[in-house]
Enzyme design. Sequence first.
Site, short mmCIF file in Angstrom:
data_model
loop_
_atom_site.label_atom_id
_atom_site.label_comp_id
_atom_site.label_asym_id
_atom_site.label_seq_id
_atom_site.Cartn_x
_atom_site.Cartn_y
_atom_site.Cartn_z
N HIS A 49 0.84 -1.19 0.00
CA HIS A 49 0.00 0.00 0.00
C HIS A 49 0.88 1.25 0.00
O HIS A 49 2.10 1.17 0.22
CB HIS A 49 -0.95 0.01 1.21
CG HIS A 49 -0.26 0.14 2.54
ND1 HIS A 49 -0.05 -0.93 3.39
CD2 HIS A 49 0.29 1.20 3.16
CE1 HIS A 49 0.60 -0.52 4.47
NE2 HIS A 49 0.82 0.78 4.36
P1 TYD Z 1 -2.09 -3.96 7.75
O1 TYD Z 1 -2.34 -2.57 7.24
O2 TYD Z 1 -2.73 -5.09 7.02
O3 TYD Z 1 -0.53 -4.20 7.87
P2 TYD Z 1 0.56 -4.28 6.68
O4 TYD Z 1 0.53 -2.97 6.00
O5 TYD Z 1 1.85 -4.49 7.36
O6 TYD Z 1 0.21 -5.43 5.81
O7 TYD Z 1 -2.54 -3.99 9.28
C1 TYD Z 1 -2.83 -5.19 9.94
C2 TYD Z 1 -3.98 -4.94 10.92
O8 TYD Z 1 -3.58 -4.06 11.97
C3 TYD Z 1 -5.20 -4.32 10.27
O9 TYD Z 1 -6.35 -4.94 10.81
C4 TYD Z 1 -5.14 -2.88 10.69
C5 TYD Z 1 -4.45 -2.94 12.03
N1 TYD Z 1 -3.65 -1.75 12.33
C6 TYD Z 1 -4.02 -0.94 13.39
O10 TYD Z 1 -5.06 -1.17 14.07
N2 TYD Z 1 -3.25 0.14 13.72
C7 TYD Z 1 -2.13 0.42 13.02
O11 TYD Z 1 -1.44 1.41 13.36
C8 TYD Z 1 -1.75 -0.41 11.91
C9 TYD Z 1 -0.51 -0.12 11.11
C10 TYD Z 1 -2.54 -1.50 11.61
#
Ligand code: TYD
Length: 133
Positions: A49
Amino acid sequence: MKIKLIPLQAHGDDRGSLIALEEENNIPFEIKRVYYMFSTKDGVRRGLHAHKRLKQVAIAVRGSCRFVLDDGTERVELLLDNPAQGLLIDSCIWREMYDFSEDCVLMVLADCLYDESDYIRDYEKFLEEVKHV
Ligand code: TYD
């Protein structure tokens, strides 16, 4: 694309090492949020992303992982494997993380609270967005 790796000074003595992170000092923004990834499973690719506004610094505080950073024109791959090095990820940069070592703890400092509406999760939409910046 210019990759900004921030050298983080380690204070070491015979007891071991310590690194301090300070907002607007060695971290070039106000720190609003810190999160970290660990126990990442083998073969997993994370990130995939970009953010419209968010700026972040990523630090492999333990172990290593590989990054792809993509500004829509150029794609750069690098290895993060040094707790004394921060990778600045600006807004509007597509990122992917992979090849996490089993012991990897990847810590990320961010200049905003979590906001799903700031995410661009579709690569084609990201390319559209950067064309208009
Ligand atoms: P995600 O965006 O999928 O992580 P990555 O970019 O590493 O693949 O995030 C995983 C999960 O954690 C998703 O349910 C959102 C949650 N999350 C939070 O609640 N707070 C945060 O600061 C972040 C980065 C993720």
